[in-house]
Enzyme design. Structure first.
Site, short mmCIF file in Angstrom:
data_model
loop_
_atom_site.label_atom_id
_atom_site.label_comp_id
_atom_site.label_asym_id
_atom_site.label_seq_id
_atom_site.Cartn_x
_atom_site.Cartn_y
_atom_site.Cartn_z
CG ASN A 9 -1.73 1.20 1.43
OD1 ASN A 9 -1.82 2.03 0.52
ND2 ASN A 9 -2.35 1.34 2.59
CG HIS A 97 -6.09 1.64 5.04
ND1 HIS A 97 -5.71 2.63 5.91
CD2 HIS A 97 -5.03 0.79 4.94
CE1 HIS A 97 -4.46 2.39 6.32
NE2 HIS A 97 -4.03 1.29 5.75
CD GLU A 178 -3.35 -2.48 7.45
OE1 GLU A 178 -2.18 -2.57 7.08
OE2 GLU A 178 -4.07 -1.50 7.21
P1 PGA Z 1 2.69 0.31 7.65
O1 PGA Z 1 1.25 0.54 6.99
O2 PGA Z 1 3.25 -0.97 7.09
O3 PGA Z 1 3.50 1.53 7.23
O4 PGA Z 1 2.51 0.22 9.12
C1 PGA Z 1 0.35 -0.49 6.80
C2 PGA Z 1 -0.97 0.05 6.29
O5 PGA Z 1 -1.43 1.08 6.81
O6 PGA Z 1 -1.58 -0.53 5.38
#
Ligand code: PGA
Length: 271
Positions: A9, A97, A178
């Site tokens: 992402n 998200h 997440e």
């Molecule tokens: P990060 O982000 O790997 O920078 O923690 C993950 C995301 O928000 O999809």
């Protein structure tokens, strides 16, 4: 066996020149990644087309994803990009998200509409769920949000996201778990503990089982996201119930991202 996915992402990062270099480097390094691991690049919407052109000459297991979709085909929606348009380039879309839930007030109903629109136009939705504050254990040892913390109710996020979908539709969905407190750049920025992640993922899969039955639930890929790096990916690759990772910051570095994807290769060899 469940699909395995490593998803990058890029959020709102990269110039056009950076996006072209990054996508090209990932494409050219795909021989490091097992062909049964699908790698998905999610660049900013404005760079989807140039990245799609780069991926045209890539291995089949390197695919394109949108970071967001508008649930519809065409219409008077200034500035939006519809699921129908994106389906002409993308195989996947991130939906729900936490940054969209927070900055764009996306609620369960909106997210559900987006999941349905993605499926209708042939895009696989990657439905993101995540708590803002750590879950606590109840008397039976089940994890749940703290009292009054509705925003952290990941089971409600899951239920709303999958509402009214039949088993065949749910079978197309990828879940990305997440924990918001683990996402880099936020207050914490440290990966969640493995036993905690394993328990959450088990409960999420049990919830899906409750909606559509164990056969479909057993097939749904569940990814972990939140500060994944080449160093930490290995642990998640070996964690039961985790079928891949959603990577933010480290997906902006081609070598690190490829290393993360290759970690899932190691697991593929063993199983
Ligand atoms: P990060 O982000 O790997 O920078 O923690 C993950 C995301 O928000 O999809």
């Amino acid at each position: 066996m469940r699909d395995r996915l490593v998803v990058g992402n890029w959020k709102m990062h990269t110039s056009l020149a950076d996006a072209v270099v990054l996508a090209t480097r990932v494409r050219d390094g795909m021989d490091q990644v097992s062909s049964d691991v699908t790698v998905v690049l999610c660049p900013p919407t404005v760079w989807l087309y140039p990245v799609a052109e780069i991926l045209e000459r890539s291995a089949d297991h390197l695919q394109l994803g949108a970071q967001n979709i508008w649930p519809g085909r065409e219409g008077r929606f200034t500035g939006e990009t519809s699921a129908w348009m994106l389906a002409q380039m993308c195989q996947f879309a991130l939906i729900g998200h936490s940054e969209r839930r927070v900055h764009h007030d996306e609620d369960g109903q909106t997210i559900n509409q987006k999941v349905k629109a993605a499926l209708r136009f042939g895009i696989r939705p990657i439905l993101c769920v995540g708590e803002f504050r750590r879950l606590t254990s109840d008397a039976r040892g089940q994890l749940k949000p703290r009292r009054g913390d509705r925003a952290s109710d990941i089971f409600l996020q899951l239920r709303n996201g999958l509402a009214d979908l039949g088993a065949a539709e749910v079978a197309q969905v990828v879940i990305a778990y997440e924990p918001v407190w683990a996402i880099s750049g936020s207050s914490g920025g440290q990966t969640a503990e493995l036993h905690y992640t394993a328990q959450v993922v088990e409960q999420l899969r049990a919830a899906i089982d409750g909606y559509v039955g164990s056969r479909v639930a057993a097939r749904i890929p569940i990814l972990y996201g939140g500060s994944v790096s080449a160093r930490t990916a290995e642990q998640f690759a070996h964690l039961d119930g985790i079928d891949g990772v959603l990577v933010g910051a480290e997906s902006l570095k081609a070598n690190e991202f490829l290393q993360i994807a290759a970690t899932f290769h190691a697991r593929a060899k063993r199983s």
